[in-house]
Motif scaffolding. Structure first.
Motif, PDB file in Angstrom:
ATOM      1  N   UNK A 110       0.840  -1.211   0.000  1.00 18.93           N
ATOM      2  CA  UNK A 110       0.000   0.000   0.000  1.00 18.93           C
ATOM      3  C   UNK A 110       0.868   1.252   0.000  1.00 18.93           C
ATOM      4  N   UNK A 111       1.934   1.253   0.813  1.00 17.20           N
ATOM      5  CA  UNK A 111       2.839   2.401   0.813  1.00 17.20           C
ATOM      6  C   UNK A 111       3.480   2.588  -0.556  1.00 17.20           C
ATOM      7  N   UNK A 112       3.905   1.476  -1.166  1.00 16.73           N
ATOM      8  CA  UNK A 112       4.557   1.566  -2.479  1.00 16.73           C
ATOM      9  C   UNK A 112       3.586   2.061  -3.548  1.00 16.73           C
ATOM     10  N   UNK A 113       2.299   1.783  -3.364  1.00 14.87           N
ATOM     11  CA  UNK A 113       1.301   2.292  -4.306  1.00 14.87           C
ATOM     12  C   UNK A 113       0.932   3.745  -4.030  1.00 14.87           C
ATOM     13  N   UNK A 114       1.527   4.318  -2.984  1.00 12.13           N
ATOM     14  CA  UNK A 114       1.342   5.750  -2.746  1.00 12.13           C
ATOM     15  C   UNK A 114       0.277   6.114  -1.712  1.00 12.13           C
ATOM     16  N   UNK A 115      -0.321   5.105  -1.081  1.00 11.43           N
ATOM     17  CA  UNK A 115      -1.311   5.408  -0.044  1.00 11.43           C
ATOM     18  C   UNK A 115      -0.618   5.831   1.252  1.00 11.43           C
ATOM     19  N   UNK A 215     -21.140  -0.470   5.201  1.00  8.90           N
ATOM     20  CA  UNK A 215     -19.942  -1.234   4.812  1.00  8.90           C
ATOM     21  C   UNK A 215     -19.683  -1.084   3.317  1.00  8.90           C
ATOM     22  N   UNK A 216     -18.556  -0.464   2.953  1.00  6.33           N
ATOM     23  CA  UNK A 216     -18.208  -0.355   1.533  1.00  6.33           C
ATOM     24  C   UNK A 216     -17.504  -1.607   1.030  1.00  6.33           C
ATOM     25  N   UNK A 217     -16.597  -2.148   1.848  1.00  3.73           N
ATOM     26  CA  UNK A 217     -15.865  -3.350   1.456  1.00  3.73           C
ATOM     27  C   UNK A 217     -15.959  -4.400   2.553  1.00  3.73           C
ATOM     28  N   UNK A 218     -16.113  -5.643   2.150  1.00  3.01           N
ATOM     29  CA  UNK A 218     -16.014  -6.764   3.080  1.00  3.01           C
ATOM     30  C   UNK A 218     -14.715  -7.500   2.746  1.00  3.01           C
ATOM     31  N   UNK A 219     -13.810  -7.559   3.696  1.00  2.00           N
ATOM     32  CA  UNK A 219     -12.505  -8.171   3.448  1.00  2.00           C
ATOM     33  C   UNK A 219     -12.441  -9.530   4.114  1.00  2.00           C
ATOM     34  N   UNK A 220     -12.219 -10.540   3.308  1.00  2.54           N
ATOM     35  CA  UNK A 220     -12.024 -11.878   3.864  1.00  2.54           C
ATOM     36  C   UNK A 220     -10.757 -11.882   4.717  1.00  2.54           C
ATOM     37  N   UNK A 225      -7.560  -5.844   0.647  1.00  4.86           N
ATOM     38  CA  UNK A 225      -7.467  -4.409   0.351  1.00  4.86           C
ATOM     39  C   UNK A 225      -6.804  -4.159  -0.994  1.00  4.86           C
ATOM     40  N   UNK A 226      -5.801  -4.984  -1.308  1.00  8.05           N
ATOM     41  CA  UNK A 226      -5.034  -4.767  -2.537  1.00  8.05           C
ATOM     42  C   UNK A 226      -5.875  -5.001  -3.790  1.00  8.05           C
ATOM     43  N   UNK A 227      -6.964  -5.741  -3.641  1.00  8.47           N
ATOM     44  CA  UNK A 227      -7.834  -5.968  -4.795  1.00  8.47           C
ATOM     45  C   UNK A 227      -8.711  -4.762  -5.086  1.00  8.47           C
ATOM     46  N   UNK A 228      -8.974  -3.968  -4.060  1.00  7.65           N
ATOM     47  CA  UNK A 228      -9.924  -2.858  -4.203  1.00  7.65           C
ATOM     48  C   UNK A 228      -9.226  -1.502  -4.342  1.00  7.65           C
ATOM     49  N   UNK A 229      -7.913  -1.448  -4.087  1.00 11.73           N
ATOM     50  CA  UNK A 229      -7.207  -0.158  -4.105  1.00 11.73           C
ATOM     51  C   UNK A 229      -6.175  -0.103  -5.223  1.00 11.73           C
TER      52      UNK A 229
END
Lengths: 229, 229
Positions: A110-115, A215-220, A225-229
């Motif tokens: 996530x950090x590497x993707x800029x979040x 709830x916007x996302x349900x994470x198994x 998270x990486x699938x949605x961001x």
């Protein structure tokens, strides 16, 4: 799978989100009891564990005298040796604390993707920081918000305050395991929300009922998270 | 301070570069001896430690029977209880292994700046991976090159091979603490080099003598990399 647009900051809960805190607490309490039995506590391991669990439930997890109450129940109130053994057993278990297996690599990605990454957690600041440091996750987070320091528990007001510090609630995604603490108030403050399902075993959450709108996302699992961001 | 241009990949040694391995080994050996004395080794702690250090120096650090040789010296060869105590004392110390304090945040910052990170290490692959995992640094590194797997020790050929895998030696910076292992052969293979000075105490390296031509950067501490990249 639909991507979530406009997110700049991911805010994470700690307990049962970054690491299995419920499981950890259970192991730590068992180890505390083993040490206390070894030091002379006159009880069966099973009964002592059940009693300690009941004490934690009654007095809350941050009450500082769980072991005194346990000794009281088994007729050794004030026995410092037994209390000390319990404290040692509990704290030694902290050496085994581990993040959920996918958490470190997900935070890095996530950090590497800029979040930007932040923490929003309920509890005492020192205790929550100790967890982040033991988990070796502390460097990932730009800001850490703990209810004690903000002087308010996880309410809409808490998340509005955080959003004010981060810029804009609409750019924030709050990820946590608790509908009442992490999802509903964050959504009310204008954030997007991601509910961790991994920790929901046995918890009475009606995921497909009225709460759905929060709830916007349900994470198994956290790495979803990486699938949605 | 002049920046180094054209670097895309930073290659790191592990021992005495990412964590203080010399200091760790000293503490682990002392703990091994404490356990062996407790289990019945008939020796003074100081003499036993000196003997163990001499055995490691004579047989190399990867020799698997240091403790047998130590028992032999003190008249308890074949005593499994004492050997087991020593192994326990040594391995328990691994729970305390820590990176140099500035290493985790420096690796994260280098990744965020877009550098690729690799490891080039001499030793057994499993042992070196165990270190990276215990240090919780393993996710930072795209590729890990260990001499055992490559079938060659840290020579010019070793670094030429790595550069071939990474693309271009001229885009690589090799960072390590050993002139003979990390600096001279990497430079000979066309890489740029950074020598860690933190671990040079008492080591007989003439930093301002002929070896100078092999050293592009002298790092007081690992985070100095951020000043040059």
């Amino acid at each position: 799978m639909k991507k979530l647009s406009g997110i700049k900051t991911v805010i994470c809960d700690i307990d049962d989100t970054l690491y299995p805190s419920t499981e950890f607490a259970s192991i730590a309490r068992k180890n505390a009891i083993q040490s206390m039995l070894e030091a002379g506590l006159d009880a069966g391991a099973g009964r002592a564990y059940a009693a300690l669990s009941a004490i934690v439930a009654k007095y809350s997890s941050n009450y500082p005298h769980h072991l005194d109450r346990l000794c009281e129940k088994f007729g050794c109130l004030g026995d410092k040796k037994i209390i000390a053994a319990g404290i040692k057993g509990y704290h030694d278990t902290k050496l085994t604390i581990q993040p959920f297996p996918d958490v470190p690599r997900t935070l890095l990605e996530l950090r590497l993707r800029g979040y930007k990454l932040c923490v929003a957690s309920e509890g005492f600041a020192i205790k929550q920081w100790e967890k982040l440091i033991r988990l070796r996750l502390h460097h990932f987070f730009g800001q850490v918000f703990v209810s004690e320091e903000l002087g308010m528990s996880k309410s809409k007001k808490f998340y509005v305050h955080i959003a004010g510090k981060l810029g804009n609630a609409g750019n924030c995604l709050m990820a946590g395991d608790r509908l009442e603490k992490d999802i509903i108030p964050a959504k009310a403050a204008g954030m997007r929300t991601a509910l961790l399902l991994a920790s929901q075993n046995g918890r009475d959450i009606e995921l497909n009922k009225p709460s759905s709108k929060y709830i916007d996302l349900r994470l198994r699992t956290f790495s979803d998270l990486l699938k949605y961001l």
